[in-house]
Scaffold this active site. Structure first.
Site, PDB file in Angstrom:
ATOM      1  N   HIS A   1      44.021  88.538 -17.873  1.00  0.00           N
ATOM      2  CA  HIS A   1      44.252  87.102 -17.743  1.00  0.00           C
ATOM      3  C   HIS A   1      45.356  86.703 -18.714  1.00  0.00           C
ATOM      4  O   HIS A   1      45.421  87.223 -19.822  1.00  0.00           O
ATOM      5  CB  HIS A   1      42.964  86.330 -18.075  1.00  0.00           C
TER       6      HIS A   1
ATOM      7  N   ASP B   1      37.611  86.096 -10.894  1.00  0.00           N
ATOM      8  CA  ASP B   1      37.695  86.537  -9.507  1.00  0.00           C
ATOM      9  C   ASP B   1      37.027  87.877  -9.251  1.00  0.00           C
ATOM     10  O   ASP B   1      36.844  88.275  -8.105  1.00  0.00           O
ATOM     11  CB  ASP B   1      39.162  86.593  -9.055  1.00  0.00           C
TER      12      ASP B   1
HETATM   13  N1  COA Z   1      44.981  96.397 -14.553  1.00  0.00           N
HETATM   14  C1  COA Z   1      45.667  97.305 -15.276  1.00  0.00           C
HETATM   15  N2  COA Z   1      46.551  96.980 -16.243  1.00  0.00           N
HETATM   16  C2  COA Z   1      46.745  95.662 -16.478  1.00  0.00           C
HETATM   17  C3  COA Z   1      46.063  94.654 -15.773  1.00  0.00           C
HETATM   18  C4  COA Z   1      45.146  95.063 -14.775  1.00  0.00           C
HETATM   19  N3  COA Z   1      44.471  94.161 -14.053  1.00  0.00           N
HETATM   20  N4  COA Z   1      46.444  93.443 -16.246  1.00  0.00           N
HETATM   21  C5  COA Z   1      47.362  93.671 -17.197  1.00  0.00           C
HETATM   22  N5  COA Z   1      47.546  95.018 -17.341  1.00  0.00           N
HETATM   23  C6  COA Z   1      48.468  95.683 -18.270  1.00  0.00           C
HETATM   24  C7  COA Z   1      49.873  95.673 -17.705  1.00  0.00           C
HETATM   25  O1  COA Z   1      50.109  96.792 -16.868  1.00  0.00           O
HETATM   26  C8  COA Z   1      50.707  95.676 -18.953  1.00  0.00           C
HETATM   27  O2  COA Z   1      50.752  96.997 -19.448  1.00  0.00           O
HETATM   28  P1  COA Z   1      52.080  97.568 -20.201  1.00  0.00           P
HETATM   29  O3  COA Z   1      52.229  96.696 -21.423  1.00  0.00           O
HETATM   30  O4  COA Z   1      51.719  98.980 -20.491  1.00  0.00           O
HETATM   31  O5  COA Z   1      53.194  97.378 -19.215  1.00  0.00           O
HETATM   32  C9  COA Z   1      49.893  94.831 -19.936  1.00  0.00           C
HETATM   33  O6  COA Z   1      48.538  94.912 -19.469  1.00  0.00           O
HETATM   34  C10 COA Z   1      50.318  93.375 -19.985  1.00  0.00           C
HETATM   35  O7  COA Z   1      50.487  92.896 -18.650  1.00  0.00           O
HETATM   36  P2  COA Z   1      51.121  91.463 -18.308  1.00  0.00           P
HETATM   37  O8  COA Z   1      51.321  91.317 -16.841  1.00  0.00           O
HETATM   38  O9  COA Z   1      52.284  91.200 -19.212  1.00  0.00           O
HETATM   39  O10 COA Z   1      49.933  90.526 -18.812  1.00  0.00           O
HETATM   40  P3  COA Z   1      49.599  89.097 -18.330  1.00  0.00           P
HETATM   41  O11 COA Z   1      48.763  88.517 -19.404  1.00  0.00           O
HETATM   42  O12 COA Z   1      50.810  88.350 -17.928  1.00  0.00           O
HETATM   43  O13 COA Z   1      48.733  89.393 -17.023  1.00  0.00           O
HETATM   44  C11 COA Z   1      47.706  88.905 -14.961  1.00  0.00           C
HETATM   45  C12 COA Z   1      47.963  88.452 -16.404  1.00  0.00           C
HETATM   46  C13 COA Z   1      46.567  88.066 -14.402  1.00  0.00           C
HETATM   47  C14 COA Z   1      48.974  88.675 -14.132  1.00  0.00           C
HETATM   48  C15 COA Z   1      47.343  90.430 -14.937  1.00  0.00           C
HETATM   49  O14 COA Z   1      46.276  90.684 -15.815  1.00  0.00           O
HETATM   50  C16 COA Z   1      47.010  90.933 -13.529  1.00  0.00           C
HETATM   51  O15 COA Z   1      47.928  91.267 -12.764  1.00  0.00           O
HETATM   52  N6  COA Z   1      45.688  91.019 -13.202  1.00  0.00           N
HETATM   53  C17 COA Z   1      45.273  91.450 -11.892  1.00  0.00           C
HETATM   54  C18 COA Z   1      45.275  90.283 -10.915  1.00  0.00           C
HETATM   55  C19 COA Z   1      44.153  89.304 -11.150  1.00  0.00           C
HETATM   56  O16 COA Z   1      42.995  89.682 -11.319  1.00  0.00           O
HETATM   57  N7  COA Z   1      44.502  88.005 -11.130  1.00  0.00           N
HETATM   58  C20 COA Z   1      43.528  86.920 -11.278  1.00  0.00           C
HETATM   59  C21 COA Z   1      43.740  86.198 -12.588  1.00  0.00           C
HETATM   60  S1  COA Z   1      42.467  84.995 -12.854  1.00  0.00           S
END
Ligand code: COA
Length: 224
Positions: free
Chosen positions: A108, A161
């Site tokens: 998140h 979710d």
């Molecule tokens: N599974 C595996 N790795 C994950 C992950 C997940 N669900 N979410 C984040 N990571 C990892 C990324 O690969 C990244 O790794 P790296 O630094 O080695 O490249 C690191 O964590 C940071 O990711 P980032 O996208 O910058 O973090 P964020 O805080 O912006 O991410 C989301 C937020 C929601 C976009 C992300 O967690 C995600 O894509 N989750 C899955 C989709 C989801 O469940 N969405 C509903 C949100 S309520």
């Protein structure tokens, strides 16, 4: 009937069980408002142009659809169905992680600990699975959580979710309604944020910072 019960009544054509209606009501309440999430921000951007409220909500709906936001519940359920049995979960998740794929329903932008909303849906998914004779979906999700626990030191925990998809599936709701159901729950938040924007408006128009090459010679289309 209340809103959740009436929705289930309209969807299935019979009055829902009180526990099912309560579960969907809890889901709506948990999704109702969540600060500057992407769809609420999209609603604010549209409102800031003085587009009408309907257009602000349409902008929010489009933004909600993506799997990084409201589309995650559907993606979690697709994953659960692909896993099929609890004993397949660990290998499935390890394989996806090895391919650097994201596990839906985890992580998140704001919460770097467990999403406090997930707890309420976890209990309800468990109870609903037993009532509906499908405890295996909850067991699969528990196995996925176990494998993913090693990412907790990086601030990656379950989000709201993760269990929502299981609840919708157990309620018998078709997958293509998962995003619309999230939208039904989030409408109060979108409306109040758009109204707040109208009340104290400023056009939301960020500047972007160009970092590409400069002074590039023009090449005619037929020479490219
Ligand atoms: N599974 C595996 N790795 C994950 C992950 C997940 N669900 N979410 C984040 N990571 C990892 C990324 O690969 C990244 O790794 P790296 O630094 O080695 O490249 C690191 O964590 C940071 O990711 P980032 O996208 O910058 O973090 P964020 O805080 O912006 O991410 C989301 C937020 C929601 C976009 C992300 O967690 C995600 O894509 N989750 C899955 C989709 C989801 O469940 N969405 C509903 C949100 S309520």
């Amino acid at each position: 009937l209340g809103q959740a019960a009436n929705f289930l009544y309209m969807l299935f054509g019979k009055e829902p069980d009180a526990d099912d209606a309560k579960t969907l009501d809890v889901d709506f309440v948990l999704h109702a408002e969540h600060g500057s999430n992407a769809s609420s921000f999209a609603a604010r951007v549209a409102a800031s142009t003085l587009a009408d409220l309907q257009c602000a909500i349409v902008s929010a709906i489009g933004t909600l659809k993506g799997p990084s936001h409201g589309g995650a519940a559907e993606a979690v359920m697709t994953m659960t169905n692909e896993i099929g049995k609890p004993e397949n979960a660990a290998a499935y998740i390890e394989d996806r992680l090895a391919r650097k794929e994201r596990i839906m329903g985890f992580g998140h932008r704001v919460y770097k600990a467990e999403d406090p909303r997930a707890r309420h849906l976890r209990e309800r998914a468990h109870d609903l699975g037993i009532r509906r004779g499908h405890p295996e979906w909850f067991e699969i999700l528990q196995e996925v959580e176990k494998v993913m626990s090693r990412y907790q030191n990086r601030g990656i925990y379950v989000n709201v979710d993760f269990y929502a998809g299981a609840i919708y599936q157990l309620l018998g709701i078709p997958e293509d309604l998962y995003v619309p159901i999230f939208a039904m729950g989030r409408v109060p938040g979108w409306v109040l944020q758009a109204v707040e924007q109208y009340k104290n408006n400023e056009l939301l128009r960020p500047l972007t910072w160009y970092t590409g090459p400069m002074d590039v010679p023009f090449v005619p289309m037929d020479k490219r």
